[in-house]
Enzyme design. Sequence first.
Site, PDB file in Angstrom:
ATOM      1  N   LYS A  37       1.068  -1.103   0.296  1.00 13.62           N
ATOM      2  CA  LYS A  37      -0.260  -0.365   0.299  1.00 13.62           C
ATOM      3  C   LYS A  37       0.984   1.575   0.405  1.00 13.62           C
ATOM      4  O   LYS A  37       2.498   1.055   0.198  1.00 13.62           O
ATOM      5  CB  LYS A  37      -0.562  -0.101   1.393  1.00 13.62           C
ATOM      6  CG  LYS A  37      -0.246   0.050   2.474  1.00 13.62           C
ATOM      7  CD  LYS A  37      -1.042  -0.011   3.793  1.00 13.62           C
ATOM      8  CE  LYS A  37       0.176  -0.332   5.218  1.00 13.62           C
ATOM      9  NZ  LYS A  37      -1.107  -0.677   5.803  1.00 13.62           N
ATOM     10  N   TYR A 265      16.042  29.836   5.234  1.00 15.07           N
ATOM     11  CA  TYR A 265      14.765  30.733   5.401  1.00 15.07           C
ATOM     12  C   TYR A 265      14.992  30.928   6.836  1.00 15.07           C
ATOM     13  O   TYR A 265      15.361  29.670   7.768  1.00 15.07           O
ATOM     14  CB  TYR A 265      13.422  30.351   5.230  1.00 15.07           C
ATOM     15  CG  TYR A 265      12.846  30.005   3.675  1.00 15.07           C
ATOM     16  CD1 TYR A 265      13.265  30.695   2.901  1.00 15.07           C
ATOM     17  CD2 TYR A 265      12.905  28.858   2.773  1.00 15.07           C
ATOM     18  CE1 TYR A 265      13.327  31.004   1.712  1.00 15.07           C
ATOM     19  CE2 TYR A 265      12.199  29.102   1.592  1.00 15.07           C
ATOM     20  CZ  TYR A 265      12.465  30.143   0.926  1.00 15.07           C
ATOM     21  OH  TYR A 265      11.917  30.385  -0.728  1.00 15.07           O
TER      22      TYR A 265
END
Length: 375
Positions: A37, A265
Amino acid sequence: MSHTPFRIAKVNTDAIAGNVKRLYEITGVDDVLIVVKANAYGHGMVPAAKAALAGGATWLGTADIAEALTLRDAGITAPVLCWIHAPDETFDEAVENDITLGAVSVAQLNAIASAGHRAHTTPRVHLKLDTGLSRNGASPEQWADFMRTAAELHASGDLDVEGVMSHLSNTSDADDLEQLKVFTVGLSELKDAGLEPKYVHLAASLAALTLPETRFNMVRSGIAAYGIAPTEELRPEQFGLTPAMTLETRVVAVRRVPENTGVSYGYLHRTAGENTLALIPLGYGDGINRDASMNGPVLLNGETYPVAGRIAMDQFLLNVGDDPVAVGDHVVLFGDPALGQPSVHDWAAAANSIAYEIVTRLIGTRLEYEYVGNA
Ligand SMILES: *Cc1c(COP(=O)(O)O)cnc(C)c1O
């Protein structure tokens, strides 16, 4: 059109196949179902599924029917079980494509049987019992109705009830063994209802590796097949499992900067002296967890450096001090610690997460997958 790949998830299919073999050795069960999955936990669903089958997996598992259909579209004919269904699912496509369905309610059993009538076939189902996790299995107060309906539909040939399953909470061995007791009660109630399904399965990776009582005749394993431990207290090498993925890239820019230069940043990092910064082109747009800013370990030229400053969407920086570095140098975020590379567990610790999330969150829209190995 051509380009040079540089954000690369390299997946060793032989490692996946070898891990499946290890799971058989460790558990001694007849059938190992490999869970693929969520894009095989970020490893690429179809190649991972093929590698698992090459390693001897007799079953594949997905959460959703759509994932199971992708396996069928790729030509995979092995049994596939899936267990999370839309509220209004008709099950037609699943039944037409011979997908085995986990069922949790009388309504689902009836809907699956109806799909079987429309397709003139007998759908295979595994009854999913909740034994404590409180997710989507049938809860004990529903068992009587659920099991009676399943037995009737099985007896009438409308369904083939070939399996019964539950899922553990991994809270502690004691909690999991408590669930095992409830599951055992469920099995005896099922027998009283007239059903003794061929496949009985409870354990996912953690219990498969560490709780022999839970193995029955099949285990469902996802994370271990990719060579990753199911908890942050364990390591794959304890079980002879090999990490399948190496997340790698190359340095795209290098600059020498003065002391007290702000980096990325928010300037979380400032250089302590004149330093060399290396720009690494992977970011949260590729699924690199931003919580690993200032922390995630990165191997470059034989040294491991922590991410300097914030991880941005496309890139982050390393501060290599005075060490030599050149544009194009090879970089590994995580791979096999036996090769001196940081592990996915190291990244889980750096991001305050779990290894499952580190690999499953990888985003393949620009990350390129490269498969190595023969499996
Ligand atoms: C995801 C899942 C598994 C696999 O779990 P791992 O811990 O990765 O082995 C097994 N069973 C069910 C029901 C699952 O949802």
